[in-house]
Design an enzyme around this catalytic site. Sequence first.
Site, short mmCIF file in Angstrom:
data_model
loop_
_atom_site.label_atom_id
_atom_site.label_comp_id
_atom_site.label_asym_id
_atom_site.label_seq_id
_atom_site.Cartn_x
_atom_site.Cartn_y
_atom_site.Cartn_z
N CYS A 85 -10.77 1.64 10.64
CA CYS A 85 -9.81 1.84 9.55
C CYS A 85 -10.46 2.63 8.40
O CYS A 85 -11.58 2.34 7.99
CB CYS A 85 -9.33 0.48 9.05
SG CYS A 85 -8.12 0.61 7.73
N CYS A 89 -11.88 -1.97 2.35
CA CYS A 89 -11.74 -3.39 1.96
C CYS A 89 -13.06 -4.12 2.26
O CYS A 89 -13.50 -4.17 3.42
CB CYS A 89 -10.59 -4.04 2.73
SG CYS A 89 -9.08 -3.05 2.67
N CYS A 92 -13.57 -6.70 5.25
CA CYS A 92 -12.95 -6.49 6.56
C CYS A 92 -13.88 -5.89 7.61
O CYS A 92 -14.50 -4.85 7.39
CB CYS A 92 -11.71 -5.60 6.39
SG CYS A 92 -10.79 -5.42 7.92
N CYS A 129 2.74 -12.28 15.13
CA CYS A 129 2.35 -11.35 14.05
C CYS A 129 1.40 -10.30 14.62
O CYS A 129 0.36 -10.64 15.19
CB CYS A 129 1.64 -12.10 12.94
SG CYS A 129 2.58 -13.47 12.29
N CYS A 160 6.55 -10.33 13.07
CA CYS A 160 5.89 -9.96 11.82
C CYS A 160 4.90 -8.85 12.13
O CYS A 160 4.30 -8.85 13.22
CB CYS A 160 5.15 -11.18 11.25
SG CYS A 160 4.21 -10.81 9.76
N CYS A 220 5.83 -11.15 3.42
CA CYS A 220 4.68 -12.06 3.58
C CYS A 220 3.56 -11.45 2.76
O CYS A 220 3.09 -10.35 3.06
CB CYS A 220 4.30 -12.14 5.06
SG CYS A 220 2.78 -13.07 5.36
N ARG A 298 0.92 -20.34 3.69
CA ARG A 298 0.21 -20.33 4.98
C ARG A 298 -1.30 -20.46 4.79
O ARG A 298 -1.92 -19.65 4.12
CB ARG A 298 0.52 -19.04 5.73
CG ARG A 298 -0.14 -18.99 7.09
CD ARG A 298 0.27 -17.79 7.87
NE ARG A 298 1.66 -17.85 8.23
CZ ARG A 298 2.37 -16.79 8.61
NH1 ARG A 298 1.81 -15.60 8.63
NH2 ARG A 298 3.64 -16.91 8.95
N1 SAM Z 1 -4.53 -2.96 7.73
C1 SAM Z 1 -3.50 -3.75 7.23
C2 SAM Z 1 -3.62 -4.01 5.75
O1 SAM Z 1 -4.71 -4.24 5.26
O2 SAM Z 1 -2.60 -3.97 5.07
C3 SAM Z 1 -3.29 -5.06 7.96
C4 SAM Z 1 -4.42 -5.90 8.48
S1 SAM Z 1 -5.44 -6.76 7.31
C5 SAM Z 1 -6.67 -7.34 8.38
C6 SAM Z 1 -4.50 -8.15 6.78
C7 SAM Z 1 -5.15 -9.11 5.76
O3 SAM Z 1 -6.10 -9.94 6.40
C8 SAM Z 1 -5.91 -8.51 4.60
O4 SAM Z 1 -5.08 -8.05 3.59
C9 SAM Z 1 -6.74 -9.69 4.13
O5 SAM Z 1 -6.05 -10.43 3.16
C10 SAM Z 1 -6.93 -10.52 5.41
N2 SAM Z 1 -8.33 -10.48 5.87
C11 SAM Z 1 -8.94 -9.47 6.49
N3 SAM Z 1 -10.24 -9.75 6.73
C12 SAM Z 1 -10.46 -11.00 6.25
C13 SAM Z 1 -11.59 -11.84 6.19
N4 SAM Z 1 -12.78 -11.47 6.66
N5 SAM Z 1 -11.46 -13.06 5.64
C14 SAM Z 1 -10.26 -13.47 5.15
N6 SAM Z 1 -9.15 -12.70 5.18
C15 SAM Z 1 -9.24 -11.47 5.71
FE1 SF4 Z 2 -8.11 -1.55 7.03
FE2 SF4 Z 2 -9.11 -3.98 7.13
FE3 SF4 Z 2 -8.37 -2.96 4.81
FE4 SF4 Z 2 -6.50 -3.62 6.63
S1 SF4 Z 2 -7.88 -5.02 5.58
S2 SF4 Z 2 -6.62 -1.76 5.40
S3 SF4 Z 2 -7.61 -3.15 8.49
S4 SF4 Z 2 -10.02 -2.20 6.12
#
Ligand code: SAM
Ligand code: SF4
Length: 362
Positions: A85, A89, A92, A129, A160, A220, A298
């Site tokens: 990606c 973030c 992630c 989801c 979802c 959500c 949730r």
């Molecule tokens: N890429 C898309 C986005 O970010 O909008 C969808 C997938 S993203 C993995 C969805 C959510 O998962 C993130 O916004 C974050 O809140 C949560 N998330 C991701 N990695 C995480 C982690 N290591 N621990 C806790 N929550 C996490």
């Molecule tokens: Fe990409 Fe992960 Fe951020 Fe979602 S949370 S936008 S998958 S880097």
Amino acid sequence: MNEPFGHPRPHGEPVIVDCPPAEKMESDFRGNDGLRTDWTREEITVLFDLPFLDLLFQAQQAHRRSHAPNEVQLSTLLSIKTGGCPEDCGYCSQSAFAKSGLKAEKLMDVDAVLVAAAEAKASGSGRFCMGAAWREPKDRDMDKICAMVSGVKAMGLETCMTLGMLSEPQAERLAEAGLDYYNHNLDSSPEYYAEVITTRTYQERLDTLERVRSAGMSVCCGGIVGMGETRQDRIGFLHTLATLPAHPESVPINALVPIRGTALGDRLIEEQNTRIDDIEFVRTVAVARITMPRSMVRLSAGRESMSETTQALCFLAGANSIFTGDKLLTAGNAGAGADAALFEKLGLVPMTSEEPARVAAQ
Ligand code: SAM
Ligand code: SF4
Ligand code: DTB
């Protein structure tokens, strides 16, 4: 005088903060579904500061006004497009900036997604989801995405998706295909957000949420706690959610799952003491329940490393939805066996009731 257990209140009275019932109320500062959307940061601070037992009592009262007390909704997650990606973030594993060792994969085929959905249904999930590691979907992927939505929906599951930012036409196409919910998180307070993500602004997230709403899908939206943010940030995060034009129908509260190779995961692993205190986590759930009384709250990522007792306190604080199965998107989850055992111990059952916020929105 030394007061090791704090100052007793004069009459031992519980501290009651006005917690409006979920029924419709005539007032111009309430959202059009009858719920308050004018919470102030000060009011949310007062809730966080309540004695823990008073806070849980109020959260449980708010919970029972709108929700079946012993029902918990079960959803299953599937990563339909993993890794690579372009967003940064800091939590992630799927970010191209992370050194998590995760291999980037292509978008899954529709048939493979439908097989996974059938398994989720067989294991008792009511909602499926699907998540993609995208900044935003490409228009050329939309046919396949919509086929996934309609295929999963045809199995009798709620659908979802979480695909990153959406344009207006994309949101409309997803709604037409039958998408029930779109997950798009604010992740933290407006102030702390920039410490976590620099490639997408808070406002861009709010704009996507608005497009999801306008297209008629349920929202959500939640975030992550335990990223090194302060209580002020948790207050700011819940304040933003609870003062959206309408409360999200579903509010995922994730506890950071520390993943090696990610900026925030590495920091948490190296500095053990930055892990969020369990009681503070439960407080966050309780304040979400009180401020957004009809929403599904949730208990999302992070349950794998949470004790049964902490999870039970989260349910008492008003959490009424979880992800089941051994895996979230890329990280481990508590697993069906552990969840079945916990439900048995607590007398919880999978949710069959309607979701109050969705019913009210119709
Ligand atoms: N890429 C898309 C986005 O970010 O909008 C969808 C997938 S993203 C993995 C969805 C959510 O998962 C993130 O916004 C974050 O809140 C949560 N998330 C991701 N990695 C995480 C982690 N290591 N621990 C806790 N929550 C996490
Ligand atoms: Fe990409 Fe992960 Fe951020 Fe979602 S949370 S936008 S998958 S880097
Ligand atoms: C949400 O708020 N939590 C879920 C869901 N929305 C998509 C995702 C949690 C992901 C946890 C980390 C992982 O599995 O990589």
